[in-house]
Design a protein around this motif. Structure first.
Motif, PDB file in Angstrom:
ATOM      1  N   THR A 166     -10.025  -1.082  13.029  1.00 33.90           N
ATOM      2  CA  THR A 166      -9.525  -2.307  13.646  1.00 33.90           C
ATOM      3  C   THR A 166      -8.499  -1.947  14.706  1.00 33.90           C
ATOM      4  O   THR A 166      -7.293  -2.108  14.499  1.00 33.90           O
ATOM      5  CB  THR A 166      -8.887  -3.219  12.583  1.00 33.90           C
ATOM      6  N   SER A 212      -6.652   6.145   9.565  1.00 39.33           N
ATOM      7  CA  SER A 212      -8.093   5.998   9.321  1.00 39.33           C
ATOM      8  C   SER A 212      -8.486   4.530   9.271  1.00 39.33           C
ATOM      9  O   SER A 212      -9.500   4.134   9.849  1.00 39.33           O
ATOM     10  CB  SER A 212      -8.488   6.695   8.013  1.00 39.33           C
ATOM     11  N   ASN A 213      -7.667   3.721   8.628  1.00 41.47           N
ATOM     12  CA  ASN A 213      -7.935   2.281   8.580  1.00 41.47           C
ATOM     13  C   ASN A 213      -7.786   1.655   9.963  1.00 41.47           C
ATOM     14  O   ASN A 213      -8.531   0.759  10.326  1.00 41.47           O
ATOM     15  CB  ASN A 213      -6.995   1.585   7.592  1.00 41.47           C
ATOM     16  N   GLN A 273       0.824  -1.193   0.000  1.00 43.50           N
ATOM     17  CA  GLN A 273       0.000   0.000   0.000  1.00 43.50           C
ATOM     18  C   GLN A 273       0.869   1.258   0.000  1.00 43.50           C
ATOM     19  O   GLN A 273       0.562   2.223  -0.678  1.00 43.50           O
ATOM     20  CB  GLN A 273      -0.940   0.008   1.195  1.00 43.50           C
ATOM     21  N   ALA A 317     -10.088   8.060   2.659  1.00 44.74           N
ATOM     22  CA  ALA A 317      -9.873   7.248   3.860  1.00 44.74           C
ATOM     23  C   ALA A 317     -10.504   7.909   5.077  1.00 44.74           C
ATOM     24  O   ALA A 317     -11.086   7.230   5.927  1.00 44.74           O
ATOM     25  CB  ALA A 317      -8.377   7.028   4.083  1.00 44.74           C
ATOM     26  N   ILE A 376      -4.079   7.609   5.780  1.00 41.94           N
ATOM     27  CA  ILE A 376      -4.779   6.408   5.327  1.00 41.94           C
ATOM     28  C   ILE A 376      -4.680   5.296   6.366  1.00 41.94           C
ATOM     29  O   ILE A 376      -5.675   4.684   6.744  1.00 41.94           O
ATOM     30  CB  ILE A 376      -4.233   5.952   3.957  1.00 41.94           C
ATOM     31  N   GLU A 377      -3.479   5.036   6.850  1.00 40.96           N
ATOM     32  CA  GLU A 377      -3.273   3.965   7.834  1.00 40.96           C
ATOM     33  C   GLU A 377      -3.991   4.260   9.148  1.00 40.96           C
ATOM     34  O   GLU A 377      -4.583   3.368   9.750  1.00 40.96           O
ATOM     35  CB  GLU A 377      -1.784   3.748   8.095  1.00 40.96           C
ATOM     36  N   ARG A 397     -14.922   8.146   5.568  1.00 43.89           N
ATOM     37  CA  ARG A 397     -15.781   7.144   6.203  1.00 43.89           C
ATOM     38  C   ARG A 397     -15.976   7.409   7.686  1.00 43.89           C
ATOM     39  O   ARG A 397     -16.868   6.852   8.311  1.00 43.89           O
ATOM     40  CB  ARG A 397     -15.264   5.741   5.961  1.00 43.89           C
TER      41      ARG A 397
END
Length: 130
Positions: free
Chosen positions: A125, A120-121, A3, A22, A117-118, A25
């Motif tokens: 989780t 937000s991801n 990524q 990202a 991005i990371e 959401r």
């Protein structure tokens, strides 16, 4: 790793778009709960940052984003210590991503785009962050 390579291969405008998507959401969950009153942040200020992040890239939208981010940074939240609950933790992480996005506008950098991005991801989780 893959990524990161994908983000690095994007143009600066594409990196901003990927970071904005990202973050997007988290717009509804963050705005569904009012920020703590003591933070001095209005939901409308956060909504404005989300909309400006998703706006067509250009100097005018980037300038508007920078101004909105600067106004947000003057909120009492940034001069206080916060012991957040779960909702506040998501709000704080999202606010941090919105501010990092502003840095990305000032200085295009695939590492900053990847960070947004990371992060937000990672909100989706939390167990991955340990």
């Amino acid at each position: 790793m893959v990524q990161i390579e994908r983000v690095a291969g994007l143009t600066p405008n594409q990196q901003c778009q990927a970071a904005a998507l990202a973050m997007w959401r988290w717009r509804a969950p963050v705005l569904a709960f009012e920020p703590d009153e003591e933070w001095g942040i209005q939901s409308s200020a956060l909504e404005s940052l989300f909309r400006l992040a998703a706006a067509s890239p250009g100097e005018e939208s980037h300038h508007a984003y920078r101004q909105a981010a600067a106004a947000l940074c003057r909120a009492p939240l940034f001069a206080s210590e916060v012991d957040p609950d779960t909702v506040q933790l998501v709000q704080l992480e999202t606010i941090a991503n919105l501010l990092t996005f502003g840095e990305l506008l000032d200085e295009p950098d695939s590492d900053k785009a990847e960070q947004v991005i990371e992060s937000s991801n990672g909100l989706a989780t939390p167990s991955r962050r340990h």
